[in-house]
Design a protein around this motif. Structure first.
Motif, PDB file in Angstrom:
ATOM      1  N   UNK A 102       0.868  -1.174   0.000  1.00 16.93           N
ATOM      2  CA  UNK A 102       0.000   0.000   0.000  1.00 16.93           C
ATOM      3  C   UNK A 102       0.904   1.222   0.000  1.00 16.93           C
ATOM      4  N   UNK A 103       1.194   1.709  -1.202  1.00 18.48           N
ATOM      5  CA  UNK A 103       1.997   2.917  -1.398  1.00 18.48           C
ATOM      6  C   UNK A 103       3.334   2.873  -0.667  1.00 18.48           C
ATOM      7  N   UNK A 104       3.926   1.681  -0.611  1.00 22.71           N
ATOM      8  CA  UNK A 104       5.243   1.534  -0.005  1.00 22.71           C
ATOM      9  C   UNK A 104       5.268   1.652   1.511  1.00 22.71           C
ATOM     10  N   UNK A 105       4.101   1.666   2.138  1.00 24.71           N
ATOM     11  CA  UNK A 105       4.061   1.801   3.602  1.00 24.71           C
ATOM     12  C   UNK A 105       4.685   0.591   4.286  1.00 24.71           C
ATOM     13  N   UNK A 106       5.270   0.862   5.430  1.00 27.01           N
ATOM     14  CA  UNK A 106       5.819  -0.183   6.297  1.00 27.01           C
ATOM     15  C   UNK A 106       5.087  -0.032   7.631  1.00 27.01           C
ATOM     16  N   UNK A 107       4.206  -0.998   7.928  1.00 33.75           N
ATOM     17  CA  UNK A 107       3.378  -0.917   9.129  1.00 33.75           C
ATOM     18  C   UNK A 107       3.218  -2.298   9.738  1.00 33.75           C
ATOM     19  N   UNK A 108       3.163  -2.331  11.082  1.00 32.73           N
ATOM     20  CA  UNK A 108       2.961  -3.591  11.793  1.00 32.73           C
ATOM     21  C   UNK A 108       1.529  -4.083  11.724  1.00 32.73           C
ATOM     22  N   UNK A 109       0.598  -3.202  11.374  1.00 40.62           N
ATOM     23  CA  UNK A 109      -0.776  -3.597  11.143  1.00 40.62           C
ATOM     24  C   UNK A 109      -1.652  -3.568  12.361  1.00 40.62           C
ATOM     25  N   UNK A 110      -2.856  -4.089  12.220  1.00 41.08           N
ATOM     26  CA  UNK A 110      -3.293  -4.761  10.990  1.00 41.08           C
ATOM     27  C   UNK A 110      -3.731  -3.768   9.922  1.00 41.08           C
ATOM     28  N   UNK A 115       2.971  -7.063   2.733  1.00 40.96           N
ATOM     29  CA  UNK A 115       2.561  -8.414   3.133  1.00 40.96           C
ATOM     30  C   UNK A 115       3.809  -9.177   3.550  1.00 40.96           C
ATOM     31  N   UNK A 116       3.796  -9.795   4.735  1.00 39.55           N
ATOM     32  CA  UNK A 116       5.024 -10.396   5.275  1.00 39.55           C
ATOM     33  C   UNK A 116       5.590 -11.583   4.480  1.00 39.55           C
ATOM     34  N   UNK A 117       4.790 -12.237   3.656  1.00 36.95           N
ATOM     35  CA  UNK A 117       5.305 -13.400   2.915  1.00 36.95           C
ATOM     36  C   UNK A 117       5.334 -13.189   1.403  1.00 36.95           C
ATOM     37  N   UNK A 118       5.018 -12.001   0.947  1.00 32.06           N
ATOM     38  CA  UNK A 118       4.927 -11.747  -0.492  1.00 32.06           C
ATOM     39  C   UNK A 118       6.223 -12.064  -1.223  1.00 32.06           C
ATOM     40  N   UNK A 119       7.353 -11.676  -0.668  1.00 27.57           N
ATOM     41  CA  UNK A 119       8.615 -11.856  -1.385  1.00 27.57           C
ATOM     42  C   UNK A 119       9.094 -13.301  -1.382  1.00 27.57           C
ATOM     43  N   UNK A 120       8.370 -14.175  -0.691  1.00 27.10           N
ATOM     44  CA  UNK A 120       8.733 -15.596  -0.667  1.00 27.10           C
ATOM     45  C   UNK A 120       7.776 -16.434  -1.516  1.00 27.10           C
ATOM     46  N   UNK A 121       6.938 -15.780  -2.297  1.00 27.39           N
ATOM     47  CA  UNK A 121       5.913 -16.489  -3.059  1.00 27.39           C
ATOM     48  C   UNK A 121       6.024 -16.175  -4.544  1.00 27.39           C
ATOM     49  N   UNK A 122       6.490 -17.144  -5.306  1.00 29.22           N
ATOM     50  CA  UNK A 122       6.597 -16.956  -6.760  1.00 29.22           C
ATOM     51  C   UNK A 122       5.234 -16.674  -7.366  1.00 29.22           C
ATOM     52  N   UNK A 123       4.169 -17.253  -6.800  1.00 28.00           N
ATOM     53  CA  UNK A 123       2.834 -17.041  -7.360  1.00 28.00           C
ATOM     54  C   UNK A 123       2.331 -15.620  -7.158  1.00 28.00           C
ATOM     55  N   UNK A 124       3.015 -14.838  -6.333  1.00 27.68           N
ATOM     56  CA  UNK A 124       2.738 -13.405  -6.197  1.00 27.68           C
ATOM     57  C   UNK A 124       3.730 -12.619  -7.052  1.00 27.68           C
ATOM     58  N   UNK A 125       4.998 -12.957  -6.963  1.00 30.20           N
ATOM     59  CA  UNK A 125       6.034 -12.173  -7.638  1.00 30.20           C
ATOM     60  C   UNK A 125       5.956 -12.241  -9.161  1.00 30.20           C
ATOM     61  N   UNK A 126       5.646 -13.415  -9.703  1.00 34.19           N
ATOM     62  CA  UNK A 126       5.588 -13.541 -11.172  1.00 34.19           C
ATOM     63  C   UNK A 126       4.483 -12.650 -11.748  1.00 34.19           C
ATOM     64  N   UNK A 127       3.233 -12.741 -11.256  1.00 32.84           N
ATOM     65  CA  UNK A 127       2.227 -11.815 -11.803  1.00 32.84           C
ATOM     66  C   UNK A 127       2.473 -10.352 -11.422  1.00 32.84           C
TER      67      UNK A 127
END
Length: 160
Positions: A102-110, A115-127
């Motif tokens: 969300x616009x490059x924000x870094x927040x503990x949430x919620x 998203x904490x696991x986005x960079x570990x998921x090819x199914x997110x990174x490829x699209x």
């Protein structure tokens, strides 16, 4: 830039998973979330149980005046409207909508941003490459290319 990952591996009231993702995008638009760009659709083996139905995944770049917490509530509403049942972790599902950035924000949430696991998921990174090829992880600064190279799993994500 606001990025949402979409996934489904069970049919919903809209039909098979791809039709569900297309209908979910329309449902988001009806709730005031503007869809700026949508990736191609990709097929991904289910994890952790590859015997489960194959997932269809995509990423959308969207615009909204809603703050992250309210946007997340809308995402959950849409998931529920398509029959999403929150049972066990990583279970098959009719629809999964994740707020990736969300616009490059870094927040503990919620919600936790990015998203904490986005960079570990090819199914997110490829699209994600389709809609934001220059995206960098807001915390690490890592490029998509670097993240995908570390994963080595991009080959398991097939464009459909």
């Amino acid at each position: 830039m606001i990025l949402i990952a979409l996934g489904a591996n069970l049919p919903s009231k809209a039909g098979p998973p791809r039709a569900t993702l297309e209908a979910a995008l329309k449902a988001l638009m009806a709730k005031g979330v503007r869809i700026e760009s949508v990736s191609a659709f990709y097929e991904t083996e289910a994890w952790p149980n590859p015997a489960d139905p194959t997932f269809v995944n995509a990423v959308a770049r969207v615009a909204t005046e809603l703050p992250p917490r309210e946007l997340m509530a809308v995402l959950h509403e849409v998931e529920t409207s398509f029959g999403r049942k929150r049972s066990e972790k990583n279970a098959p599902r009719t629809l999964d909508l994740d707020l990736i950035d969300y616009q490059g924000r870094i927040e503990d949430g919620p919600p936790t941003l990015p998203h904490p696991r986005a960079s570990a998921r090819a199914f997110v990174l490829v699209p994600l490459k389709d809609v934001a090829p220059d995206w960098r992880h807001p915390v690490t600064g890592q490029t998509l290319e670097t993240a995908l190279a570390k994963l080595g799993g991009a080959a398991r994500v097939r464009r459909i």
